[in-house]
Design a protein around this motif. Structure first.
Motif, PDB file in Angstrom:
ATOM      1  N   ARG A 247       0.868  -1.823  -0.295  1.00 32.93           N
ATOM      2  CA  ARG A 247       0.312   0.322  -0.162  1.00 32.93           C
ATOM      3  C   ARG A 247       1.223   1.449   0.111  1.00 32.93           C
ATOM      4  O   ARG A 247       0.479   2.486   0.370  1.00 32.93           O
ATOM      5  CB  ARG A 247      -0.869   0.007   1.316  1.00 32.93           C
ATOM      6  CG  ARG A 247      -1.839  -1.157   1.288  1.00 32.93           C
ATOM      7  CD  ARG A 247      -2.616  -1.524   0.288  1.00 32.93           C
ATOM      8  NE  ARG A 247      -3.757  -0.415   0.486  1.00 32.93           N
ATOM      9  CZ  ARG A 247      -5.141  -0.157   0.832  1.00 32.93           C
ATOM     10  NH1 ARG A 247      -5.609  -1.815   1.689  1.00 32.93           N
ATOM     11  NH2 ARG A 247      -6.169   0.319   0.799  1.00 32.93           N
TER      12      ARG A 247
ATOM     13  N   PHE B 190       1.294   4.782  -1.567  1.00 29.54           N
ATOM     14  CA  PHE B 190       0.876   5.891  -2.801  1.00 29.54           C
ATOM     15  C   PHE B 190       1.810   6.001  -3.723  1.00 29.54           C
ATOM     16  O   PHE B 190       3.078   6.154  -3.825  1.00 29.54           O
ATOM     17  CB  PHE B 190       1.107   7.182  -2.130  1.00 29.54           C
ATOM     18  CG  PHE B 190       0.801   7.135  -0.481  1.00 29.54           C
ATOM     19  CD1 PHE B 190      -0.701   7.164   0.022  1.00 29.54           C
ATOM     20  CD2 PHE B 190       1.665   7.228   0.289  1.00 29.54           C
ATOM     21  CE1 PHE B 190      -1.634   6.991   0.841  1.00 29.54           C
ATOM     22  CE2 PHE B 190       1.222   7.140   1.831  1.00 29.54           C
ATOM     23  CZ  PHE B 190      -0.288   7.230   2.334  1.00 29.54           C
TER      24      PHE B 190
ATOM     25  N   GLY C 101       1.280   7.489  -6.572  1.00 31.08           N
ATOM     26  CA  GLY C 101       1.356   8.675  -7.648  1.00 31.08           C
ATOM     27  C   GLY C 101       2.276   9.797  -7.243  1.00 31.08           C
ATOM     28  O   GLY C 101       2.808  10.816  -6.636  1.00 31.08           O
ATOM     29  N   LEU C 102       2.714   8.950  -5.362  1.00 27.96           N
ATOM     30  CA  LEU C 102       4.035  10.439  -5.082  1.00 27.96           C
ATOM     31  C   LEU C 102       5.217   9.622  -5.375  1.00 27.96           C
ATOM     32  O   LEU C 102       5.705   8.345  -5.918  1.00 27.96           O
ATOM     33  CB  LEU C 102       4.087  10.166  -3.396  1.00 27.96           C
ATOM     34  CG  LEU C 102       2.192  10.870  -2.354  1.00 27.96           C
ATOM     35  CD1 LEU C 102       2.619  10.689  -1.510  1.00 27.96           C
ATOM     36  CD2 LEU C 102       1.818  12.158  -2.923  1.00 27.96           C
TER      37      LEU C 102
ATOM     38  N   GLU D  73       8.745  10.923  -1.719  1.00 27.38           N
ATOM     39  CA  GLU D  73       7.029  11.368  -0.665  1.00 27.38           C
ATOM     40  C   GLU D  73       6.681  10.122   0.057  1.00 27.38           C
ATOM     41  O   GLU D  73       6.131  10.852   1.432  1.00 27.38           O
ATOM     42  CB  GLU D  73       6.997  12.580  -1.983  1.00 27.38           C
ATOM     43  CG  GLU D  73       7.237  13.800  -2.313  1.00 27.38           C
ATOM     44  CD  GLU D  73       5.914  13.594  -3.653  1.00 27.38           C
ATOM     45  OE1 GLU D  73       6.459  14.970  -3.639  1.00 27.38           O
ATOM     46  OE2 GLU D  73       5.454  12.913  -4.424  1.00 27.38           O
TER      47      GLU D  73
ATOM     48  N   ILE E  63       7.895  10.250   3.503  1.00 26.95           N
ATOM     49  CA  ILE E  63       8.118  11.791   4.041  1.00 26.95           C
ATOM     50  C   ILE E  63       6.397  11.085   4.863  1.00 26.95           C
ATOM     51  O   ILE E  63       6.651  11.805   5.641  1.00 26.95           O
ATOM     52  CB  ILE E  63       7.779  12.837   3.291  1.00 26.95           C
ATOM     53  CG1 ILE E  63       8.875  12.831   3.114  1.00 26.95           C
ATOM     54  CG2 ILE E  63       7.102  14.156   3.748  1.00 26.95           C
ATOM     55  CD1 ILE E  63      10.338  14.158   3.673  1.00 26.95           C
ATOM     56  N   THR E  64       5.317  10.648   4.005  1.00 28.69           N
ATOM     57  CA  THR E  64       4.072  10.519   4.740  1.00 28.69           C
ATOM     58  C   THR E  64       4.389  10.401   6.592  1.00 28.69           C
ATOM     59  O   THR E  64       3.877   9.758   6.877  1.00 28.69           O
ATOM     60  CB  THR E  64       3.502   9.689   3.772  1.00 28.69           C
ATOM     61  OG1 THR E  64       3.760   8.271   3.587  1.00 28.69           O
ATOM     62  CG2 THR E  64       2.933  10.492   2.665  1.00 28.69           C
TER      63      THR E  64
ATOM     64  N   TRP F 265       4.062   3.778  -8.359  1.00 31.14           N
ATOM     65  CA  TRP F 265       3.673   2.968  -9.123  1.00 31.14           C
ATOM     66  C   TRP F 265       4.495   2.402 -10.179  1.00 31.14           C
ATOM     67  O   TRP F 265       4.027   1.388 -10.188  1.00 31.14           O
ATOM     68  CB  TRP F 265       2.409   3.484  -9.366  1.00 31.14           C
ATOM     69  CG  TRP F 265       2.975   4.242 -10.822  1.00 31.14           C
ATOM     70  CD1 TRP F 265       2.179   5.513 -10.325  1.00 31.14           C
ATOM     71  CD2 TRP F 265       3.461   4.474 -11.321  1.00 31.14           C
ATOM     72  NE1 TRP F 265       2.421   6.558 -11.182  1.00 31.14           N
ATOM     73  CE2 TRP F 265       3.013   5.650 -12.121  1.00 31.14           C
ATOM     74  CE3 TRP F 265       3.394   3.225 -13.041  1.00 31.14           C
ATOM     75  CZ2 TRP F 265       4.036   6.025 -13.441  1.00 31.14           C
ATOM     76  CZ3 TRP F 265       4.023   4.028 -14.037  1.00 31.14           C
ATOM     77  CH2 TRP F 265       3.993   5.064 -14.637  1.00 31.14           C
TER      78      TRP F 265
ATOM     79  N   ARG G 148       9.416   3.452   5.149  1.00 24.22           N
ATOM     80  CA  ARG G 148       7.787   4.117   5.626  1.00 24.22           C
ATOM     81  C   ARG G 148       7.458   4.224   6.548  1.00 24.22           C
ATOM     82  O   ARG G 148       7.794   5.265   7.504  1.00 24.22           O
ATOM     83  CB  ARG G 148       7.017   4.227   4.449  1.00 24.22           C
ATOM     84  CG  ARG G 148       5.526   5.511   4.527  1.00 24.22           C
ATOM     85  CD  ARG G 148       4.107   5.358   3.280  1.00 24.22           C
ATOM     86  NE  ARG G 148       3.748   3.429   3.996  1.00 24.22           N
ATOM     87  CZ  ARG G 148       2.734   3.025   3.210  1.00 24.22           C
ATOM     88  NH1 ARG G 148       2.572   4.197   2.145  1.00 24.22           N
ATOM     89  NH2 ARG G 148       2.513   1.609   3.065  1.00 24.22           N
TER      90      ARG G 148
END
Ligand SMILES: Nc1ncnc2c1ncn2[C@@H]1O[C@H](COP(=O)(O)OP(=O)(O)O)[C@@H](O)[C@H]1O
Ligand SMILES: [Mg+2]
Lengths: 236, 288
Positions: A86, A88, A90-91, A95, A98-99, A134, A148
């Motif tokens: 899971r 992200f 499009g990041l 990034e 960073i989430t 992706w 992450r």
């Protein structure tokens, strides 16, 4: 450090966890093993605060957390690396990492330091730093999902089937990294797996979950030799 | 000819703003807010209350309107989004339509049915190039759109909070799981989305006058423009907005001004026939 005490969890009227208890101590790798639909993901989601138990207690570092918000649980040091990665889509890789800092103070310097640590652990991610989620391979996505989860500076990392759908050689690399991290930093790991040989190899203790009940528990290496486990989870 | 281009682009900038507000909310929670036009109307009337009724300086009135609209956006989230999370989409869509009707009636009660004018925040002699006149208000409209695009870009891609907003938009469940305060990121999206509509209202009121029913067609055009631009794509929405502004202006001049509002739908249908995902529809791989 983490104490799961007789928790029950339902989806609507269907009780999926029927009173399970176990602990994870500091610096330990614990494996939670069970077949498809046993309730492993539900267990992790309950610990991370995404689901609420209908009864029972969760305690973490001496405090009860069964009513604590997800954000506060992440901030207190429990990190959840979800089933199916899971990330992200499009990041970018950076990034996405960073989430993982969402529940921490936005301290640029500390975040940069932690990014460096993750890139040391998974140099492949650094090569892909600008690529969108992706476009990564399955193995890279798993590394990114673990990275992450590490960005919140956890003291307990919960991994939900990290080996799912990965080639054996990649699985080995990922597990190697997790063990290395555990040895070096004392990070505790709650490792959920269906295919358990590797999990039992790296864990010190293990629990077997079957349709919402813990049916076996003990020293991982002993369980690995148990005929019931061999038959059900190690492919005979 | 040149004059029509300038007028068309100015009108199109306003459509683009409505669409940007719509997409700010849509991209985050996958809800098409059909009250976006009524939020625009509300912005126009709050501006008028400040600048005309209470004779405040126009700049101050703008700031008050923007702050008030941000608040309206959050109220909107609390009333429409939070109670309906996880319900079938048509229920949520109906609710946004109902909210639009409520807002329109509230405006009728508070401000009455008569059209009112709002002064432009800028004055001064229009620019002239080769016979084309560009009013200061038009210059200001272009500048506002440019500044907002830049701000939105910086917010979403250059700040941690913006990255968390994007993550929330891409996968709400995982966003929660990694510890993102999703209530906050969603609230900011609603606040920003409503504020953009409000700004569009402040820009349109000096041109067309404000009345409680002004929102309906402007909201729909914001929607049309988003569809043309490939729903979800911000630069696409801006280009779609400018394009529609031009089509309408030229259509009104060379075909008939009676059909002004129909051009939007003719264009939308035409675009969808040619490009079913909108002109700037996303690559499928990015949506997975
Ligand atoms: N969101 C849900 N709603 C209803 N039932 C669910 C949901 N998630 C899981 N279940 C059910 O709960 C049981 C345990 O699921 P899960 O915790 O995902 O098992 P595991 O991770 O061990 O495969 C399964 O029977 C599954 O069908
Ligand atoms: Mg599972």
């Amino acid at each position: 450090m983490l104490k799961v005490d007789d928790i029950r969890v339902s989806y609507g009227h269907i009780e999926v966890l029927k009173g399970i208890s176990f602990t994870v101590e500091m610096g330990e790798i614990v494996a939670l093993i069970g077949g498809n639909g046993a309730g492993k993901t539900t267990t992790l989601s309950t610990i991370s605060g995404l689901l609420r138990p209908t009864s029972g207690k969760l305690s973490w570092k001496g405090e009860e957390i069964q009513n604590t918000t997800v954000e506060a649980i992440v901030a207190s040091g429990i990190s959840h690396c979800p089933e199916g990665r899971r990330i992200f889509p499009g990041l970018s890789v950076r990034e996405n990492l960073i989430t993982g800092t969402a529940a921490r103070a936005n301290n640029k310097q500390e975040i940069e330091e932690d990014l460096t640590l993750v890139f040391e652990l998974f140099p492949r991610l650094k090569e892909r730093i600008k690529q969108r989620g992706w476009s990564l391979s399955g193995g890279e996505q798993q590394m990114l999902a673990i990275g992450r989860a590490l960005m919140s500076r956890p003291s307990l990392l919960m991994l939900d089937e990290p080996s799912l759908g990965l080639a054996p050689i990649i699985i080995e690399q990922v597990f190697e990294r997790i063990v290395e991290l555990n040895k070096r930093t004392g990070l505790a790991v709650l490792l959920v797996e269906q295919n358990s040989a590797m999990a039992l190899e790296v864990a010190s203790r293990a629990f077997v979950l079957e349709t919402g009940t813990i049916t076996l528990s003990g020293i991982a290496s002993v369980l690995a030799g148990d005929p019931r486990i061999q038959e059900a989870y190690l492919g005979g | 000819m040149g004059q029509l281009v300038v007028n068309g682009l100015a009108l199109g900038s306003i459509y683009a703003l409505v669409a940007l507000g719509l997409l700010m909310i849509f991209n985050t929670v996958q809800i098409v807010n059909f009250a976006q036009g009524q939020l625009l109307m509300l912005g126009a009337f709050i501006g008028i209350s400040g600048a005309v009724t209470h004779e405040l300086p126009i700049a101050l009135s703008w700031i008050i309107t923007m702050a008030a609209m941000a608040l309206v956006g959050i109220v909107f989230m609390v009333l429409v989004y939070l109670p309906l999370r996880g319900r079938p989409p048509f229920l949520v869509i109906l609710t946004t339509i109902a909210m639009g009707i409520v807002l329109e009636n509230l405006a009728l009660i508070i401000w009455g049915p008569l059209p009112v004018s709002l002064p432009s925040p800028v004055h001064g002699t229009p620019l002239r190039f080769a016979g084309v006149i560009i009013s200061m208000h038009q210059v200001f409209t272009f500048a506002t759109l440019a500044v907002i695009l830049l701000l939105q870009f910086v917010l979403l891609t250059r700040t941690r909070f913006g990255i968390l907003m994007q993550a929330t938009a891409q996968d709400l469940h995982t966003a929660r799981l990694v510890g993102i305060p999703v209530r906050r990121t969603i609230a900011v999206a609603f606040a920003f989305g409503a504020m953009l509509s409000g700004i569009a209202g402040l820009l349109v009121a000096p041109i067309f006058l404000a009345e409680p029913t002004m929102g309906g067609s402007l909201g729909l055009k914001g929607f049309v423009v988003s569809v043309i631009g490939g729903f979800g794509n911000l630069p696409g929405a801006v280009i779609g907005g400018l394009f529609l502004g031009l089509i309408e202006t030229f259509g009104a001049r060379y075909i008939s001004s009676n059909f002004r509002d129909a051009y939007a739908f003719i264009v939308m249908i035409g675009v969808l026939v040619a490009w079913p995902r909108g002109i700037f529809g996303e690559k499928i791989s990015e949506k997975v």
